[in-house]
Design an enzyme around this catalytic site. Structure first.
Site, PDB file in Angstrom:
ATOM      1  N   ARG A 104     -41.819 -67.748 -75.522  1.00  0.00           N
ATOM      2  CA  ARG A 104     -42.874 -67.133 -74.687  1.00  0.00           C
ATOM      3  C   ARG A 104     -42.168 -66.324 -73.610  1.00  0.00           C
ATOM      4  O   ARG A 104     -41.296 -66.838 -72.907  1.00  0.00           O
ATOM      5  CB  ARG A 104     -43.756 -68.208 -74.057  1.00  0.00           C
ATOM      6  CG  ARG A 104     -44.651 -67.659 -72.963  1.00  0.00           C
ATOM      7  CD  ARG A 104     -45.702 -68.635 -72.490  1.00  0.00           C
ATOM      8  NE  ARG A 104     -46.799 -68.723 -73.440  1.00  0.00           N
ATOM      9  CZ  ARG A 104     -48.055 -69.063 -73.126  1.00  0.00           C
ATOM     10  NH1 ARG A 104     -48.380 -69.352 -71.881  1.00  0.00           N
ATOM     11  NH2 ARG A 104     -48.994 -69.121 -74.045  1.00  0.00           N
ATOM     12  N   ASP A 219     -61.137 -63.158 -71.530  1.00  0.00           N
ATOM     13  CA  ASP A 219     -59.879 -63.748 -71.066  1.00  0.00           C
ATOM     14  C   ASP A 219     -59.803 -63.473 -69.571  1.00  0.00           C
ATOM     15  O   ASP A 219     -60.573 -62.655 -69.035  1.00  0.00           O
ATOM     16  CB  ASP A 219     -58.709 -63.073 -71.825  1.00  0.00           C
ATOM     17  CG  ASP A 219     -57.351 -63.714 -71.528  1.00  0.00           C
ATOM     18  OD1 ASP A 219     -57.315 -64.791 -70.888  1.00  0.00           O
ATOM     19  OD2 ASP A 219     -56.322 -63.129 -71.948  1.00  0.00           O
TER      20      ASP A 219
END
Ligand code: CP
Ligand code: NVA
Length: 305
Positions: A104, A219
């Site tokens: 990530r 989101d």
């Protein structure tokens, strides 16, 4: 055969994508029934995380554990990556010890470099460009609630960000329509818009986007890396809140999704996210099952090499 990585949904064929969703649903049932797997016994997955995470970290580490494997979490501050060791060298070293790398980070190129120099599968656990693991879980959740998403209309409301990009890729992989409503200066990536042109529509009007949509997705307005713009973004995105009124404009039985973390009162009201149309907790749980299906797929592909 070259090592298979999962940096984008486009790294899968449509058939592989569909098979992964089927397998994720099967693994969910198997896990609930207490079936034990030894798929990763003696194997290690390293999580190289340069950004915060709750769901992605816990789902991968739990999944590896359920497969009988070991996970190692590497934060930059605790490894030499944070002191200037190159991604190239890190990739080479991790590949000599581990069987999977989950990364990530911010700049997507960092994951591409990791994959280029790794000889074990690399999984994208989110970059600034996309978040393909999230979409495996989301498509699984939609499928469980409503069946095949092919031919359906989905609305994306808010920021044309990394998760939106993966929804765009899902639309072209699985053949559904994605109506995207964003402020003018927050549209998705221009090249991706061209690549997905047959499957998406762009508007600045959330009401137009949700019309006839069977699923409404949003989101956070200030993703990781955009914290400093939070106040400014709150005002730019003010009319993009998914509230009960907007949900009423969608198809009557429309579902609501959010990858989480959510900020109630900004991108979504608590009435929607905590209401009957919301399937966000199934989405979150499915991170575990969908990523187990993904790890299984990549490890079996790798074993065939
Ligand atoms: N949705 C998601 O990726 O959550 P985390 O940032 O908590 O991993
Ligand atoms: N768009 C959000 C997703 C978090 C899972 C971010 O990048 O922070």
């Amino acid at each position: 055969m070259p090592t298979r990585h999962f940096l984008s949904l486009m790294d899968l064929s449509t058939n592989e994508f569909r098979a992964l969703i089927d397998r994720a649903i099967e693994l969910k049932a198997e896990t609930r029934a207490g079936k034990i797997s030894t798929l990763m016994q003696g194997k290690t997955a390293v999580l190289v995380f340069e950004k915060s995470s709750t769901r992605t970290r816990v789902s991968f580490e739990t999944g590896v554990g359920q497969f009988g494997g070991k996970s190692i979490f590497l934060a930059p501050s605790e490894s030499h990556l944070g002191r200037g060791e190159s991604i190239e060298d890190t990739a080479r070293v991790l590949s000599r010890m581990a069987n999977l790398i989950i990364m990530r980070t911010g700049a997507h190129e960092r994951i591409e470099t990791m994959a280029k120099f790794a000889s074990v599968p690399v999984i994208n656990g989110l970059s600034d460009f996309n978040h393909p693991c999230q979409l495996l879980a989301d498509i699984q959740a939609y499928t469980e609630h409503r069946g095949d998403i092919r031919g359906k209309t989905v609305a994306w409301i808010g920021d044309g960000n990394n998760v939106c990009h993966s929804w765009m890729n899902a639309a072209r992989q699985l053949d559904f329509k994605l109506n995207i409503a964003t402020p003018e200066d927050h549209q998705p990536d221009t090249i991706l818009i061209q690549q997905c042109a047959d499957y998406i529509s762009l508007t600045t009007d959330p009401r137009e986007a949700v019309t006839e949509s069977v699923l409404v997705v949003t989101d956070t307005w200030s993703g990781m890396g955009f914290e400093k713009e939070k106040k400014q973004r709150e005002s730019i995105f003010g009319s993009y809140c998914v509230d009960e009124k907007l949900m009423q404009e969608a198809a009557p039985d429309a579902l609501f999704m959010h990858c989480l973390p959510a900020y109630r009162g900004s991108e979504v009201t608590s009435g929607v996210i905590d209401g009957p149309q919301s399937i966000v907790w199934d989405e979150a749980e499915n991170r575990l099952h969908a990523q187990k299906a993904l790890m299984e797929f990549l490890l079996l592909e790798d074993a065939g090499n």
